[in-house]
Design a protein around this motif. Structure first.
Motif, PDB file in Angstrom:
ATOM      1  N   GLY A  71       0.815  -1.205   0.000  1.00 48.87           N
ATOM      2  CA  GLY A  71       0.000   0.000   0.000  1.00 48.87           C
ATOM      3  C   GLY A  71       0.849   1.255   0.000  1.00 48.87           C
ATOM      4  N   GLY A  72       0.211   2.357  -0.240  1.00 48.18           N
ATOM      5  CA  GLY A  72       0.836   3.674  -0.295  1.00 48.18           C
ATOM      6  C   GLY A  72      -0.191   4.621  -0.875  1.00 48.18           C
ATOM      7  N   ASP A  73      -0.170   5.876  -0.487  1.00 47.87           N
ATOM      8  CA  ASP A  73      -1.292   6.750  -0.832  1.00 47.87           C
ATOM      9  C   ASP A  73      -1.553   6.860  -2.329  1.00 47.87           C
ATOM     10  OD1 ASP A  73       1.048   8.300  -1.197  1.00 47.87           O
ATOM     11  OD2 ASP A  73       0.021  10.158  -0.658  1.00 47.87           O
ATOM     12  N   THR A  74      -0.524   7.163  -3.108  1.00 45.72           N
ATOM     13  CA  THR A  74      -0.759   7.322  -4.547  1.00 45.72           C
ATOM     14  C   THR A  74      -0.998   5.987  -5.244  1.00 45.72           C
ATOM     15  OG1 THR A  74       1.642   7.355  -4.923  1.00 45.72           O
ATOM     16  CG2 THR A  74       0.525   9.487  -4.729  1.00 45.72           C
ATOM     17  N   LEU A  75      -0.408   4.919  -4.715  1.00 48.68           N
ATOM     18  CA  LEU A  75      -0.675   3.597  -5.286  1.00 48.68           C
ATOM     19  C   LEU A  75      -2.112   3.198  -5.021  1.00 48.68           C
ATOM     20  CD1 LEU A  75      -0.800   0.262  -4.718  1.00 48.68           C
ATOM     21  CD2 LEU A  75       0.202   1.159  -6.819  1.00 48.68           C
ATOM     22  N   ASN A  76      -2.602   3.451  -3.804  1.00 45.70           N
ATOM     23  CA  ASN A  76      -4.007   3.177  -3.509  1.00 45.70           C
ATOM     24  C   ASN A  76      -4.911   3.923  -4.486  1.00 45.70           C
ATOM     25  OD1 ASN A  76      -3.070   1.777  -1.237  1.00 45.70           O
ATOM     26  ND2 ASN A  76      -3.388   3.519   0.128  1.00 45.70           N
ATOM     27  N   VAL A  86      -1.462  14.326 -14.472  1.00 42.05           N
ATOM     28  CA  VAL A  86      -0.362  13.879 -13.616  1.00 42.05           C
ATOM     29  C   VAL A  86      -0.778  14.123 -12.165  1.00 42.05           C
ATOM     30  CG1 VAL A  86       2.036  14.213 -12.944  1.00 42.05           C
ATOM     31  CG2 VAL A  86       1.394  14.323 -15.354  1.00 42.05           C
ATOM     32  N   TYR A  87      -0.713  13.069 -11.353  1.00 43.92           N
ATOM     33  CA  TYR A  87      -1.203  13.108  -9.975  1.00 43.92           C
ATOM     34  C   TYR A  87      -0.053  12.781  -9.023  1.00 43.92           C
ATOM     35  CZ  TYR A  87      -4.060  11.523  -5.932  1.00 43.92           C
ATOM     36  OH  TYR A  87      -4.622  11.340  -4.691  1.00 43.92           O
ATOM     37  N   PHE A  88       0.042  13.525  -7.938  1.00 45.27           N
ATOM     38  CA  PHE A  88       1.035  13.225  -6.904  1.00 45.27           C
ATOM     39  C   PHE A  88       0.516  13.751  -5.570  1.00 45.27           C
ATOM     40  CE2 PHE A  88       1.780  17.473  -8.208  1.00 45.27           C
ATOM     41  CZ  PHE A  88       2.418  18.143  -7.170  1.00 45.27           C
ATOM     42  N   SER A  89       1.255  13.498  -4.511  1.00 50.18           N
ATOM     43  CA  SER A  89       0.774  13.865  -3.181  1.00 50.18           C
ATOM     44  C   SER A  89       1.864  14.520  -2.352  1.00 50.18           C
ATOM     45  CB  SER A  89       0.268  12.615  -2.439  1.00 50.18           C
ATOM     46  OG  SER A  89       1.368  11.839  -1.968  1.00 50.18           O
ATOM     47  N   GLY A  90       1.479  14.986  -1.172  1.00 48.59           N
ATOM     48  CA  GLY A  90       2.450  15.543  -0.245  1.00 48.59           C
ATOM     49  C   GLY A  90       3.455  14.517   0.214  1.00 48.59           C
ATOM     50  N   ASP A 103      -2.799  15.909  -4.072  1.00 51.00           N
ATOM     51  CA  ASP A 103      -3.449  15.555  -2.808  1.00 51.00           C
ATOM     52  C   ASP A 103      -2.468  15.917  -1.698  1.00 51.00           C
ATOM     53  OD1 ASP A 103      -4.357  14.159  -0.486  1.00 51.00           O
ATOM     54  OD2 ASP A 103      -5.543  12.839  -1.763  1.00 51.00           O
ATOM     55  N   ASN A 104      -2.873  16.774  -0.754  1.00 50.90           N
ATOM     56  CA  ASN A 104      -1.882  17.345   0.173  1.00 50.90           C
ATOM     57  C   ASN A 104      -1.249  16.333   1.126  1.00 50.90           C
ATOM     58  OD1 ASN A 104      -4.237  17.083   1.722  1.00 50.90           O
ATOM     59  ND2 ASN A 104      -4.111  19.129   2.612  1.00 50.90           N
ATOM     60  N   ASN A 105      -1.975  15.369   1.642  1.00 54.71           N
ATOM     61  CA  ASN A 105      -1.424  14.282   2.486  1.00 54.71           C
ATOM     62  C   ASN A 105      -0.161  14.692   3.244  1.00 54.71           C
ATOM     63  OD1 ASN A 105      -3.413  12.457   2.055  1.00 54.71           O
ATOM     64  ND2 ASN A 105      -2.217  11.022   0.847  1.00 54.71           N
ATOM     65  N   ALA A 130       8.470  21.895   4.822  1.00 55.88           N
ATOM     66  CA  ALA A 130       7.262  21.387   4.171  1.00 55.88           C
ATOM     67  C   ALA A 130       6.471  22.522   3.536  1.00 55.88           C
ATOM     68  CB  ALA A 130       6.400  20.643   5.193  1.00 55.88           C
ATOM     69  N   ARG A 131       6.301  23.604   4.262  1.00 53.53           N
ATOM     70  CA  ARG A 131       5.541  24.739   3.713  1.00 53.53           C
ATOM     71  C   ARG A 131       6.172  25.257   2.423  1.00 53.53           C
ATOM     72  NH1 ARG A 131       4.729  28.007   9.427  1.00 53.53           N
ATOM     73  NH2 ARG A 131       2.902  26.821  10.179  1.00 53.53           N
ATOM     74  N   ALA A 132       7.486  25.376   2.419  1.00 54.93           N
ATOM     75  CA  ALA A 132       8.168  25.889   1.227  1.00 54.93           C
ATOM     76  C   ALA A 132       7.950  24.968   0.031  1.00 54.93           C
ATOM     77  CB  ALA A 132       9.667  26.046   1.512  1.00 54.93           C
ATOM     78  N   ALA A 133       8.052  23.665   0.257  1.00 53.94           N
ATOM     79  CA  ALA A 133       7.864  22.708  -0.834  1.00 53.94           C
ATOM     80  C   ALA A 133       6.426  22.731  -1.342  1.00 53.94           C
ATOM     81  CB  ALA A 133       8.243  21.308  -0.357  1.00 53.94           C
TER      82      ALA A 133
END
Length: 302
Positions: A30-35, A133-137, A168-170, A182-185
């Motif tokens: 499992g993993g957020d983007t894989l889910n 293109v999808y990615f997360s925090g 997705d912010n996660n 984290a805020r800067a990224a």
């Protein structure tokens, strides 16, 4: 958007251990983007292609992951296999109310070099050719500073070519050196986002926003902002219009793992197939309500 969109999801899949009541451990992945990738592929049916972008090792667990993804219909052409490396690992401990605690072993995970190896060059070059293109925090955190900069360049080129970027912010504090890093990224990537799927609690933890209005106000340039609020209604701003959609109540919550990931998948699938934001949110709630009644991140197909 094309009727057969090409979609890439970027992130990390880990070895998942579910701690059972009898003390045993059940192993899965499992993993957020894989889910989200798996649920998106299921929800889209025959529509489009869904590729997963990550780096794995050359071990048997990585082999099994790739086989599972192929069985789910995910494209593997953007998966790097790094010799001598391993995937990360995490354990889920769930209390009597279905709330989870995570324990992680991921510092040496192969995905940390996903965008820094020579083999990453054709992958980074291919990303702007996707429609979505999808990615997360979590993706941001595990890629590291160099990987994040290279991803940012690919996202900007994706949008320049007419593709859309979904985030997705996660936010997971333990993955960052400190909150300022984290805020800067996050602020850098939010400038390249078309659809923001934001967990409101994470926005509050990261930026200190007091309520939904402050979150919406923080992202005036993002066309579509979806605020996920757990068991409460989700709130959406799309093209200036607002809508709130109540969550579906379930009799017994077994495990909230992947609730937000599955919501995001069903929401995006519905939007890609022409649904309104309100219809898409209903679809998201329906899938999430099923997911939280089953242990683990990925529920059985069917």
């Amino acid at each position: 958007m094309t009727t057969q969109p090409r979609i890439a999801l970027i992130g990390e899949c880990m070895i998942e251990l579910q701690h059972r009541a009898d003390g045993s451990l059940h192993q899965s992945f499992g993993g957020d983007t894989l889910n989200t990738a798996v649920y998106l592929r299921r929800e889209l049916g025959a529509v489009g292609t869904v590729d997963y972008v990550t780096a794995l090792g050359d071990d048997s667990f990585s082999d099994a992951m790739c086989q599972q993804w192929a069985d789910e219909g995910l494209g593997l052409g953007m998966v790097q296999r790094l010799p001598g490396r391993l995937p990360g690992l995490y354990c889920i401990q769930t209390d009597a109310h279905g709330e989870r605690k995570f324990l992680y072993w991921r510092n040496e995970a192969a995905v940390r070099d996903c965008f820094t190896t020579p083999a990453a060059e054709p992958i980074l070059a291919a990303l702007p050719g996707y429609d979505l293109v999808y990615f997360s925090g979590i993706t941001l955190a595990v890629l590291g500073e160099i990987g994040r900069e290279r991803l940012l360049q690919a996202l900007a080129e994706t949008r320049r070519r007419g593709g859309r970027v979904v985030f997705d912010n996660n936010y997971r504090p333990r993955l960052w050196a400190d909150v300022e890093a984290a805020r800067a990224a996050y602020r850098k990537v939010m400038a390249e986002v078309d659809i923001a799927l934001l967990t409101e609690d994470d926005e509050q933890a990261l930026f200190g926003y007091a309520d939904s209005e402050q979150v919406f106000a923080a992202y005036p340039a993002i066309t579509e902002v979806v605020l996920k609020r757990g068991a409460d209604e989700c709130r959406i701003r799309c093209d200036g219009a607002r809508v709130a959609v109540p969550a579906l109540k379930v009799e017994k919550v077994v495990d909230t793992t992947a609730a937000g990931d599955s919501f995001s998948a069903a929401y995006l699938a519905a939007r890609l197939k022409g649904a309104s934001p309100q219809e898409a949110a209903w679809a998201g709630h329906r899938l999430a309500s099923r997911v939280i009644q089953v242990p683990g991140a990925l529920i059985p197909r069917g």
